[in-house]
Scaffold this active site. Structure first.
Site, PDB file in Angstrom:
ATOM      1  N   GLU A  12       0.769  -1.317  -0.331  1.00  0.00           N
ATOM      2  CA  GLU A  12       0.077  -0.007   0.335  1.00  0.00           C
ATOM      3  C   GLU A  12       0.888   0.866   0.110  1.00  0.00           C
ATOM      4  O   GLU A  12       0.346   2.599  -0.290  1.00  0.00           O
ATOM      5  CB  GLU A  12      -0.662   0.068   1.109  1.00  0.00           C
ATOM      6  CG  GLU A  12      -2.237  -0.886   1.318  1.00  0.00           C
ATOM      7  CD  GLU A  12      -2.341  -0.560   2.797  1.00  0.00           C
ATOM      8  OE1 GLU A  12      -3.938  -0.168   2.136  1.00  0.00           O
ATOM      9  OE2 GLU A  12      -2.383  -1.219   3.712  1.00  0.00           O
ATOM     10  N   ASP A 207     -11.408 -10.703   2.943  1.00  0.00           N
ATOM     11  CA  ASP A 207     -11.166 -11.579   3.395  1.00  0.00           C
ATOM     12  C   ASP A 207     -12.857 -11.779   4.262  1.00  0.00           C
ATOM     13  O   ASP A 207     -12.885 -10.345   4.537  1.00  0.00           O
ATOM     14  CB  ASP A 207     -10.599 -12.529   4.478  1.00  0.00           C
ATOM     15  CG  ASP A 207      -9.818 -11.737   4.948  1.00  0.00           C
ATOM     16  OD1 ASP A 207      -9.335 -11.423   5.567  1.00  0.00           O
ATOM     17  OD2 ASP A 207     -10.577 -11.760   6.545  1.00  0.00           O
TER      18      ASP A 207
HETATM   19  N1  ADE Z   1      -6.217  -7.836   8.669  1.00  0.00           N
HETATM   20  C1  ADE Z   1      -6.622  -8.546   6.934  1.00  0.00           C
HETATM   21  N2  ADE Z   1      -8.069  -9.918   7.509  1.00  0.00           N
HETATM   22  C2  ADE Z   1      -8.487  -9.928   8.633  1.00  0.00           C
HETATM   23  C3  ADE Z   1      -8.021 -11.149   9.303  1.00  0.00           C
HETATM   24  N3  ADE Z   1      -9.128 -11.678   9.354  1.00  0.00           N
HETATM   25  N4  ADE Z   1      -8.482 -10.831  10.917  1.00  0.00           N
HETATM   26  C4  ADE Z   1      -7.682  -9.726  11.538  1.00  0.00           C
HETATM   27  N5  ADE Z   1      -7.056  -9.341  10.524  1.00  0.00           N
HETATM   28  C5  ADE Z   1      -6.651  -9.128   9.596  1.00  0.00           C
END
Ligand code: ADE
Length: 245
Positions: A12, A207
């Site tokens: 980023e 996610d």
């Molecule tokens: N950052 C991106 N995805 C995450 C997740 N599943 N848990 C904690 N931090 C995150």
């Protein structure tokens, strides 16, 4: 006024470094900080590193050593709100620490000796970031949904559907239903609260914090999140510059 731009990921930061004028690299607290200007606005760029303590050290150094007068954070997060999908963006209103538990001495989620569970972002800065997020995504011609609300932070990569569900349910029962989960924002919000420095944060959803989170995460970071962050920060800094003029 120096604006700190904290990125969670090197990918980023890369695009911002390419735009940085009069760039100067300074090492402090075992970290690299980049001073310079973006579209005429004085900035200091830093990587938060991962987890609450690392992010707090970075934030403190930005304020103490580099005189940052506002902090803006970009990163990725797992979506745990019902309608928060991969590719959406969450601009934070407030942060809670999902792993804070000093009960029975203090109520669950309360930060001891602060008498509160949440730290709020600066309303005006968050609104400016929200506007920049919408404009930046518009430029990329992406139909992503932009959410504005509570984010939960903790020192855990949440990577199981059952864990995400339980975490969301426990927080919701305590009145803190979060949209997303990540590992740094609440720590930076607390440091900024301590110093009275305005703070705002945006997270692209990489996610759903479920059993495929570890697969979705790296792919998403390299392919999508860095483009989002660059477009949004670019827009944000241009707006800051206009409001100074
Ligand atoms: N950052 C991106 N995805 C995450 C997740 N599943 N848990 C904690 N931090 C995150």
């Amino acid at each position: 006024m120096t604006t700190a731009i904290l990125s969670a990921l090197a990918e980023e930061q890369q695009g911002l470094l390419e735009l940085l004028q009069h760039a100067q690299r300074v090492r402090r607290a075992g970290r690299e900080f980049w001073l310079g200007e973006l579209h005429g606005t004085p900035v200091v760029l830093a990587l938060s590193r991962i987890g609450k303590v690392a992010a707090a050290t970075t934030a403190t150094t930005l304020i103490e050593a580099f005189g940052a007068q506002r902090l803006v954070f970009t990163g990725v997060a797992g979506g745990i709100g019902a309608d928060v999908q991969v590719g959406d963006v969450v601009v934070a209103t407030e942060f809670v620490q999902h792993d804070m538990d000093a009960s029975p001495l203090f109520p669950r989620y309360q930060i001891p000796l602060y008498d509160r569970e949440r730290f709020a972002c600066d309303a005006a800065l968050a609104q400016a970031l929200l506007g920049a997020t919408r404009a930046g995504l518009g430029q990329l011609e992406l139909p992503a949904t932009v959410h504005h609300g509570l984010i939960a932070s903790g020192d855990r990569f949440v990577s199981a559907a059952e864990e995400a569900r339980a975490l969301h349910a426990a927080l919701s029962d305590a009145g803190h239903a979060p949209l997303a989960v990540e590992m740094e924002g609440a720590a930076v919000a607390q440091v900024c609260h301590d110093y009275g420095v305005p703070f705002a944060a945006m997270r692209t959803i990489s996610d759903r914090a479920d059993d495929t989170a570890h697969v979705d995460f790296p792919k998403f970071v390299t392919e999508v999140a860095s483009r989002y962050a660059l477009a949004i920060v670019d827009e944000f800094v241009r707006e800051l510059n206009k409001s100074r003029a």
